[in-house]
Design a protein around this motif. Structure first.
Motif, PDB file in Angstrom:
ATOM      1  N   VAL A 227       0.837  -1.202   0.000  1.00 26.51           N
ATOM      2  CA  VAL A 227       0.000   0.000   0.000  1.00 26.51           C
ATOM      3  C   VAL A 227       0.870   1.248   0.000  1.00 26.51           C
ATOM      4  O   VAL A 227       0.625   2.207  -0.752  1.00 26.51           O
ATOM      5  CB  VAL A 227      -0.945  -0.005   1.221  1.00 26.51           C
ATOM      6  N   ALA A 228       1.902   1.253   0.848  1.00 33.72           N
ATOM      7  CA  ALA A 228       2.802   2.399   0.915  1.00 33.72           C
ATOM      8  C   ALA A 228       3.546   2.593  -0.406  1.00 33.72           C
ATOM      9  O   ALA A 228       3.759   3.731  -0.856  1.00 33.72           O
ATOM     10  CB  ALA A 228       3.797   2.208   2.062  1.00 33.72           C
ATOM     11  N   ASN A 231       1.107   4.119  -2.945  1.00 32.38           N
ATOM     12  CA  ASN A 231       0.906   5.546  -2.659  1.00 32.38           C
ATOM     13  C   ASN A 231       2.109   6.379  -3.075  1.00 32.38           C
ATOM     14  O   ASN A 231       1.968   7.492  -3.594  1.00 32.38           O
ATOM     15  CB  ASN A 231       0.627   5.747  -1.168  1.00 32.38           C
ATOM     16  N   GLU A 232       3.301   5.843  -2.852  1.00 31.20           N
ATOM     17  CA  GLU A 232       4.518   6.565  -3.219  1.00 31.20           C
ATOM     18  C   GLU A 232       4.647   6.680  -4.739  1.00 31.20           C
ATOM     19  O   GLU A 232       5.046   7.736  -5.260  1.00 31.20           O
ATOM     20  CB  GLU A 232       5.739   5.837  -2.641  1.00 31.20           C
ATOM     21  N   ALA A 234       2.134   6.730  -6.868  1.00 29.52           N
ATOM     22  CA  ALA A 234       1.126   7.721  -7.283  1.00 29.52           C
ATOM     23  C   ALA A 234       1.622   9.140  -7.017  1.00 29.52           C
ATOM     24  O   ALA A 234       1.413  10.052  -7.835  1.00 29.52           O
ATOM     25  CB  ALA A 234      -0.185   7.463  -6.543  1.00 29.52           C
ATOM     26  N   ARG A 235       2.287   9.357  -5.875  1.00 32.23           N
ATOM     27  CA  ARG A 235       2.802  10.693  -5.531  1.00 32.23           C
ATOM     28  C   ARG A 235       3.875  11.145  -6.515  1.00 32.23           C
ATOM     29  O   ARG A 235       3.862  12.286  -6.985  1.00 32.23           O
ATOM     30  CB  ARG A 235       3.364  10.681  -4.111  1.00 32.23           C
TER      31      ARG A 235
END
Length: 299
Positions: A227-228, A231-232, A234-235
């Protein structure tokens, strides 16, 4: 040791240079055939597995039956010629011990060929069990044990042991099946041995192993890491720091280095560099959520 490393490197380079365009094309064709089978079954929504995938089954499922045609072509090409066997063992993601068997032989046109012929699941890595698995594979393809002219394995005791190792057991049955220690494996062992003599390098990989052990200790932590990581990614895409496209920016995981695989150390370090921020986030979650002081202290 430097002299040994240089000689092994030169040997490997000679082996690579020896590959002909025809051999490379043949290897690529085999790989493409396997990929084609996988893609065809997937796109047509056809089941890969059969109800009975045992060797005695009359229908082992679509994937195995399709691959059987490739193996039949390899067997016909070997014919009654002499051949060498190269065997590697490792456990898969389901923690099952698997033994890969590759045959080396000279085809009718005089070219040296290396062909993968089977992956054998073994319940134990004892030499007798490995020998039984190899002989079973030879029997399935009607290959004569007396035609073996060489054996290539890593340097593990169960493989190279002078009295009870796999090479000794096969040599007892076929006196011309000479054993050769894998040169790539020798190079890897030399590199690992040399690195352990340098304290900063040795300490770095010990810390890396400890870090991977903590992060991969449970399914929960693995899921947090994925998940992390997502998210990274996507950022970074939003910041236009990552390129987008087919097969780019896959959700990754930390790779553990293995002493018997010379490229695994590079993959391990690379995976940590790619996932440094998500890894820190998982470690912080462990610190925040840990009930016992032990896990908090480790993180």
């Amino acid at each position: 040791m430097c002299k040994d490393l240089k000689s092994h490197t030169l040997h490997l380079q000679r082996v690579v240079n020896h590959f002909t365009t025809e051999q490379i094309a043949s290897n690529r064709l085999q790989l493409k055939a396997s990929i084609f089978i996988v893609r065809y079954l997937a796109f047509q929504a056809i089941a890969f597995r059969g109800q009975d995938e045992s060797f005695s089954s009359l229908n082992r499922g679509n994937f195995f039956e399709s691959l059987a045609k490739l193996k039949k072509a390899i067997r016909e090409e070997i014919g009654d010629a002499k051949f060498c066997i190269m065997v590697g063992e490792a456990h898969d993601e389901s923690m099952k011990e698997q033994m890969a068997v590759v045959f080396r032989y000279i085809d009718a046109e005089g070219f040296v060929k290396d062909q993968f012929l089977g992956l054998i699941h073994v319940v134990d890595t004892a030499a007798l069990i490995l020998k039984k698995g190899i002989y079973s594979l030879l029997s399935q393809h009607y290959l004569d044990i007396q035609n073996i002219r060489g054996q290539g394995y890593d340097g593990a005791n169960n493989m190279r042991g002078m009295w009870n190792g796999l090479q000794a057991l096969i040599l007892n049955d076929c006196p011309y099946a000479y054993y050769i220690h894998c040169f790539a494996h020798r190079l890897q062992l030399a590199l690992v041995k040399a690195s352990k003599q340098v304290n900063p390098i040795s300490g770095f990989f010990l810390t890396l192993l400890f870090l991977i052990k903590i992060v991969n200790a449970s399914c929960k932590r693995n899921e947090q890491l994925k998940v992390a990581n997502a998210n990274e990614i996507a950022r970074l895409i939003d910041l236009e720091e990552l390129k987008t496209g087919s097969e780019l920016n896959q959700i990754d995981t930390l790779q553990q280095p293995v002493e018997t695989c010379w490229s695994s150390h590079f993959r391990s370090v690379s995976s940590l560099l790619r996932m440094f921020t998500p890894t820190l986030e998982v470690l912080q979650n462990i610190i925040d959520d840990a009930i016992l002081g032990e896990h908090r202290a480790e993180a």
